[in-house]
Design an enzyme around this catalytic site. Sequence first.
Site, PDB file in Angstrom:
ATOM      1  N   CYS A 182       0.823  -1.203   0.000  1.00  0.00           N
ATOM      2  CA  CYS A 182       0.000   0.000   0.000  1.00  0.00           C
ATOM      3  C   CYS A 182       0.862   1.260   0.000  1.00  0.00           C
ATOM      4  O   CYS A 182       2.071   1.211   0.158  1.00  0.00           O
ATOM      5  CB  CYS A 182      -0.934  -0.009   1.206  1.00  0.00           C
ATOM      6  SG  CYS A 182      -0.091  -0.057   2.790  1.00  0.00           S
ATOM      7  N   ALA A 205       3.063   1.771   2.939  1.00  0.00           N
ATOM      8  CA  ALA A 205       4.279   0.958   2.883  1.00  0.00           C
ATOM      9  C   ALA A 205       5.369   1.689   2.113  1.00  0.00           C
ATOM     10  O   ALA A 205       6.541   1.674   2.490  1.00  0.00           O
ATOM     11  CB  ALA A 205       3.988  -0.393   2.235  1.00  0.00           C
ATOM     12  N   ARG A 210      12.255  -4.097   6.946  1.00  0.00           N
ATOM     13  CA  ARG A 210      13.118  -3.884   5.789  1.00  0.00           C
ATOM     14  C   ARG A 210      14.555  -3.726   6.255  1.00  0.00           C
ATOM     15  O   ARG A 210      14.814  -3.090   7.265  1.00  0.00           O
ATOM     16  CB  ARG A 210      12.674  -2.616   5.063  1.00  0.00           C
ATOM     17  CG  ARG A 210      12.252  -2.933   3.660  1.00  0.00           C
ATOM     18  CD  ARG A 210      11.750  -1.733   2.930  1.00  0.00           C
ATOM     19  NE  ARG A 210      12.022  -1.932   1.519  1.00  0.00           N
ATOM     20  CZ  ARG A 210      12.821  -1.174   0.811  1.00  0.00           C
ATOM     21  NH1 ARG A 210      13.405  -0.137   1.349  1.00  0.00           N
ATOM     22  NH2 ARG A 210      13.035  -1.439  -0.459  1.00  0.00           N
ATOM     23  N   HIS A 251       5.795   6.467  -2.266  1.00  0.00           N
ATOM     24  CA  HIS A 251       7.099   7.084  -2.579  1.00  0.00           C
ATOM     25  C   HIS A 251       6.869   8.528  -3.008  1.00  0.00           C
ATOM     26  O   HIS A 251       7.529   9.454  -2.551  1.00  0.00           O
ATOM     27  CB  HIS A 251       7.813   6.365  -3.729  1.00  0.00           C
ATOM     28  CG  HIS A 251       7.929   4.876  -3.570  1.00  0.00           C
ATOM     29  ND1 HIS A 251       7.978   4.025  -4.649  1.00  0.00           N
ATOM     30  CD2 HIS A 251       8.011   4.091  -2.477  1.00  0.00           C
ATOM     31  CE1 HIS A 251       8.082   2.783  -4.217  1.00  0.00           C
ATOM     32  NE2 HIS A 251       8.104   2.794  -2.907  1.00  0.00           N
TER      33      HIS A 251
END
Lengths: 508, 492
Positions: B54, B57, B88, B201
């Site tokens: 999503c 994320a 991550r 992003h």
Amino acid sequence: MSELKPINGNLKLNGRLTIEQLNALPEVPIEGITYEQIYIEKEPICPEYIPPDESIIPSSKRSVVIDPGRICMPFGAMWASVGVHKCIPFVQGAQGCTTYPRYTFSRIFREPVSIATASFHEDAAVFGGRRNFLQGIRNLVYRYHPEVIAVVTVCSSEIIGDDIEGFLNEAWEMLEEEFGPEIRDQLKVVIIHTPSFAGSHVNGYDEAAKAFVKTLAKRRSPNNKVNIIPGMITPGDIREIKHILKLMHIDYIMLFDISETLDCPLRLPQKMPYYPKGGTRIEEIIDTANSLATFALCPDEGRGAANYLAKRYEVPGILGPLPLGVHNTDKFVKTLSEITGQPISEEIKDERGILIDAMADTFHYTMGRRVAICGDPDIAAAATRFCCELGMEPVAVFSGTQSATFAQEVWAACEEYGYKPVIFNGGDMFEWEDVVKKEKVDLILGNSKCVNISKEANVPLVRIGFPVYDRVGYQRRAYVGYRGGEFLLSLIVNTILDAKFPDDRVHQ
Amino acid sequence: MAVPEYKLPEEFKLKCDRVIPERYKHMVLTNRQRPNIPACNIKTVPGDMTERGCAFAGCRGVVGGPIGDCIQVVHAPAGCAWYQWGTRRNLSKIYAWAGPGKLCNDSHNRRRAITTDLQERDVVFGGMEKLKKACLEAWRLIPGAAGILIFTTCTSGLIGDDCKAVAKEVEKELEKKEGRPIPVFVFDSPGLCRVSQSTGHHHFNVQFYEQMVEWRKEHPEFCMKEEEKTPYDVAIIGDFNMDWDLAYIKPLFEKIGCRVVAVFTGGERLYNLLKIPDVKLNILHCQRSCTYISDLIKKGYEIPYINVSFFGIEQTAKALRDTAKFFGSKEMMEKAEQVIEEEIKAITPALNFYREKLRGKKIGLYVGGPRVWHWQKVMQELGMKVVFGMCTFAHEDDYEKINKRAEDGVFLVDNPNEFEIEECLEKFKPDLFLTGLKEKYLARKLGVPTVNSHSYEKGPYACFRGFINFARDIYQGIYAPVWKFVKDKDFA
């Protein structure tokens, strides 16, 4: 800086290299160089240590949650659902609500997990998730031919107020039109409401278990079986429970049986789409209404379903305790025997004897050790009692999810053995960590989220519970039952030996 | 954007998609002359078993998460924060204090999960007050941070909390308390926004840029002083220090005479990030997640950027040459050539070993987006053949780059679903599948070895020296003895 020797392909590097040295190596060895060979100097976040504000370390004195010992409610629902044969959880929410849980399952179990998403975007937030639901269900049925679809709602679908039950009626009409009326026999749909702001993964599993039996269970003739709702224990644990039942010659229905869906052999060829061959069959879930009793091994992850079966179908429910350690396993085995009339078998007595033998061989290592325990409520409570049985003193016991029975269980065990631990019922790991670091603790029993605490407090960690993702094989091992107890005991003792005993004091 | 007319040859129409034919427009064969672009960056069909994440994320996990010295507050029920807690492998060298004289065991950006843990009553009555309290409390409990980053999610987005207003209030109170300004930035990217993690992003880029510009205006002391500047100041944009890639990337630029002022955002300090507009050149690695901010900085501050790739020999060499060429310094160009020569010399013996072992092997390639084009050349340098490529969230420009760099006729799938992955593995029979954590277990169940292409197996993989690690992990994947047992027909 140490003298750098030229290296050839076969020479192993001794010691680590600074980034500068690494980049100056005239030749990179065939083995390559990984970060464990690189020395990276830590930089403090600020020049000097500043102590945290002690007055708000207890979670009851603040709003912020730091290091929650719980994950979201839909995750628990998905856990239960993937334990059902050819069941695909369908998450009525955004893509992340599916991808993150899948990622988490894969991290822990090292297995593929098929979970579908309704792929919510802004239009769903505005117009509702009806279209996503209908299209999603249709696509799943067309391509995957699942036997069950577990519809799992999340924060977003609950906030926008999706009428899932209404959507499902529409979906059935659509499916009947496309696939014929027989689709109703081929497919079951279970709706599980799990808005994460209303509970944790523990509550999510409980909700799912209840939804499955409520939707599927049907009265038929008595089956002379016992229902087991395992809760969020490992595939290894589930196998151990089956092993005990087999030794007692008891027929059972293992609900949400992840032992053959989240721990599968690598054997070729595979059929496509990939479905694990195991999991609880729908027929079995239907038949739970006709059993002798329901054992919710973890009361917080099965209470709802057990109570439902008791009220609706008069199947008595036995809520825990999780059969981990001597007392709890004894209780499980005795109750099984009472309910089914099967005697406690010789083999079981021998297995118990082996655990007792191991305890007799090792108490010099365990007695008096102070231990901190962290985990989901039922596992933490059972592990606390087992520690007491080993003569260890529970100092701080933590459950990330608030539970009606956890504190009571822990208290009862500790009172019996004369200990007074600090109990955290639904706080965050930050406050537990503070106690672990301040008290003199010899050992931590907890999940992978305890690694940093363990290293910083310089207290060794025995991994147990959900989640363990930084070591391999734990998901295949059993902690429950007598054999599981022996495994956990060995882990505990060997960890103590590693950390607390010089080698020459162990040799004899 | 209109999708160019493209007809997928019948033999490439995957069987599993016969019932959702809208998937076929997401598949093409590459062509260097006339790039074929699949339908991409559009919403996933519900129920199609996507691998996408999503927006949250992408915003919190990928681009925001690596920032090393901030308190990152997730305004949501506890789950969202939990999922990004130490997941991550975006490493950093910045560590919080665990006690007097002792640093934490994990870098600060991965050490803790900080959340408002929204409950039912907050959903009904709003969570702003709770967010404000949470930020101020976190500041008291985790001392030493440079600032606070607040991330929203589906829940906080849908209940409509005005987090920007809260941030302003928190900023005011912190300034009063500390006697100096403390940045409190908000990143609004609820999970259900737009198409995929790529949206997140984008959100982080734009919102960071806006708040950075404003902050620099209000607090000029956070800008780099004139006397501190050097003619060769650069920033590396779009590298997240996966498995310490930066241990190879940064020294290369230092060796040719650049000064790396900041990395956006791999393991970086917030105050260094605020100085990015003071550099001379931005060197852009991840051109999917960070072209946005590079463009904004170019427009707003007239700082140019160059697109680079730090994987494999040819691309890393080009990155250094392009940087030197930008500065037009003869000395730097000479240094770059010298560094390239030394680096190639250092890795050639090992590389020859792997080339020998890997020549002709077939590779399936499935990563988020950019690595599918970053790695075409890398595979070619190892003598391997990419038989199919897949991207989770790539856009048109990514597919253009893939077309340009791949050999002709490579089968591409946009936003593949689980079933398509299975069928491609079966159909193209790659010797190894470069993919992420969720999909690697699926591939292994089908007997195909994998290398984790997001967080790596045993990285770093970047630049010349990291290339050997990458080659080694591919080699170990293909040559692991386990595969011979899998094939024993007597046990089928």
